[in-house]
Design a protein around this motif. Sequence first.
Motif, PDB file in Angstrom:
ATOM      1  N   LEU A  25       0.830  -1.204   0.000  1.00  0.00           N
ATOM      2  CA  LEU A  25       0.000   0.000   0.000  1.00  0.00           C
ATOM      3  C   LEU A  25       0.865   1.254   0.000  1.00  0.00           C
ATOM      4  O   LEU A  25       0.499   2.273  -0.604  1.00  0.00           O
ATOM      5  CB  LEU A  25      -0.935   0.006   1.202  1.00  0.00           C
ATOM      6  N   GLY A  26       2.037   1.167   0.648  1.00  0.00           N
ATOM      7  CA  GLY A  26       2.952   2.304   0.624  1.00  0.00           C
ATOM      8  C   GLY A  26       3.431   2.614  -0.779  1.00  0.00           C
ATOM      9  O   GLY A  26       3.558   3.789  -1.167  1.00  0.00           O
ATOM     10  N   ALA A  27       3.696   1.569  -1.568  1.00  0.00           N
ATOM     11  CA  ALA A  27       4.127   1.776  -2.956  1.00  0.00           C
ATOM     12  C   ALA A  27       3.041   2.475  -3.764  1.00  0.00           C
ATOM     13  O   ALA A  27       3.319   3.383  -4.558  1.00  0.00           O
ATOM     14  CB  ALA A  27       4.484   0.442  -3.596  1.00  0.00           C
ATOM     15  N   LEU A  28       1.800   2.066  -3.551  1.00  0.00           N
ATOM     16  CA  LEU A  28       0.680   2.710  -4.257  1.00  0.00           C
ATOM     17  C   LEU A  28       0.486   4.151  -3.775  1.00  0.00           C
ATOM     18  O   LEU A  28       0.201   5.052  -4.573  1.00  0.00           O
ATOM     19  CB  LEU A  28      -0.608   1.911  -4.034  1.00  0.00           C
ATOM     20  N   LYS A  29       0.661   4.368  -2.497  1.00  0.00           N
ATOM     21  CA  LYS A  29       0.497   5.710  -1.938  1.00  0.00           C
ATOM     22  C   LYS A  29       1.556   6.664  -2.488  1.00  0.00           C
ATOM     23  O   LYS A  29       1.249   7.805  -2.868  1.00  0.00           O
ATOM     24  CB  LYS A  29       0.571   5.638  -0.412  1.00  0.00           C
ATOM     25  N   ASN A  48      -8.420  -5.581  -2.436  1.00  0.00           N
ATOM     26  CA  ASN A  48      -9.260  -4.764  -3.307  1.00  0.00           C
ATOM     27  C   ASN A  48      -8.985  -3.307  -2.930  1.00  0.00           C
ATOM     28  O   ASN A  48      -9.234  -2.903  -1.792  1.00  0.00           O
ATOM     29  CB  ASN A  48     -10.732  -5.114  -3.096  1.00  0.00           C
ATOM     30  N   VAL A  49      -8.417  -2.553  -3.866  1.00  0.00           N
ATOM     31  CA  VAL A  49      -7.985  -1.182  -3.592  1.00  0.00           C
ATOM     32  C   VAL A  49      -8.774  -0.211  -4.450  1.00  0.00           C
ATOM     33  O   VAL A  49      -8.915  -0.391  -5.662  1.00  0.00           O
ATOM     34  CB  VAL A  49      -6.475  -1.017  -3.878  1.00  0.00           C
ATOM     35  N   ALA A  68       4.563   1.084 -10.025  1.00  0.00           N
ATOM     36  CA  ALA A  68       4.577   1.547  -8.631  1.00  0.00           C
ATOM     37  C   ALA A  68       5.139   0.458  -7.726  1.00  0.00           C
ATOM     38  O   ALA A  68       5.970   0.731  -6.846  1.00  0.00           O
ATOM     39  CB  ALA A  68       3.166   1.920  -8.190  1.00  0.00           C
ATOM     40  N   PHE A  69       4.726  -0.776  -7.953  1.00  0.00           N
ATOM     41  CA  PHE A  69       5.243  -1.888  -7.150  1.00  0.00           C
ATOM     42  C   PHE A  69       6.725  -2.137  -7.432  1.00  0.00           C
ATOM     43  O   PHE A  69       7.484  -2.486  -6.531  1.00  0.00           O
ATOM     44  CB  PHE A  69       4.442  -3.163  -7.411  1.00  0.00           C
TER      45      PHE A  69
END
Length: 337
Positions: free
Chosen positions: A149-153, A225-226, A240-241
């Motif tokens: 989630l940090g990578a997506l943020k 699920n994001v 991003a990942f």
Amino acid sequence: MKNIAVIGYGVIGKRVADAINLQDDMNIVGVCDVINDWRMQNAVRKGYNIYAATTNAEKEMKNSGIAVKGSMQDLLKKVDLVVDCTPKNIAAKNVEIYKTKGIKFIVQGGEKHTTTGHSFSAEANYETALNLDATRVVSCNTTSILRTLGALKRAGLLDYARGTLLRRATDPWESHLGGIMNTMLPEKEIPCHQGPDAQSVDPDLNVITSAVKVPETLSHMHYWNVKLKRQTTKEEVLNAFRKSSRIKLIRYDQGLVSNNTIKEMFLDMGRPWGDMYEVALWEDMLKVQGDELFYAYVVDNQAIVIPETIDAIRALLGIEKDGSKSIFKTNQSLSIA
């Protein structure tokens, strides 16, 4: 060279000790425990100095032929920092000793955030741990949540996230002692504790988790699920990942169709114990539909926190002020590509 002690030589402790031993800016002075079986005998074979946590443990170690350098108190006189890898709730008692002696310390994710007042994940908040007296390296599942989630943020994509965790029943070496068989055990509370735990590191994360304990021991598996902040492409998400060095993208067409095949790959790669320090995320399963993202990954419950612990040592002792440099150095030492 900073002098480090490992208290608790179990599943995590032995891995932390070996990882410290690979670094050129820290030195493992000794390992300390109450056990006197094959685990401590292996520590002797590796050349570690052995210390006993209690007087009774010292007697039993000596009776088993283990050369004991001294007590836990003796060990603590020689170190700049302690990594406490003892079982859940024992570390909370040891903490009072460390505080009294003015020794910096790290505890593991089984302890509460209030034990240290700071929780750590290298890519998320390395700089906030600089020169602190203590931190807590969050659990294996929480570490994976913060990495992904940090990578997506950081890519400006994350709005909120909802995840289901399939949790291994017990550690592999303890399979004969407990765990479950022929059943699945859902956790009653939603959210389960990993979501709020991730927020102890990054309070801005909008995340809710639920969990089910399943009858296997190799790893955990997560389904996410994001909700994205905007419509995007699969490739942008994958990029991003890719910016996280501790997320490894894997594919079904590589034969990596299950947690046991993934484990076998890391064994073949020559990793000690077949350890997977990275989050293994299926890129060909990942799907973007409008502003929604769906993906799944595997977490090695015995290994993922090891690089985080090494980085936490550097942060607390001020060895390296730049988190990215510490991550790079740790990755090199552990052969994380």
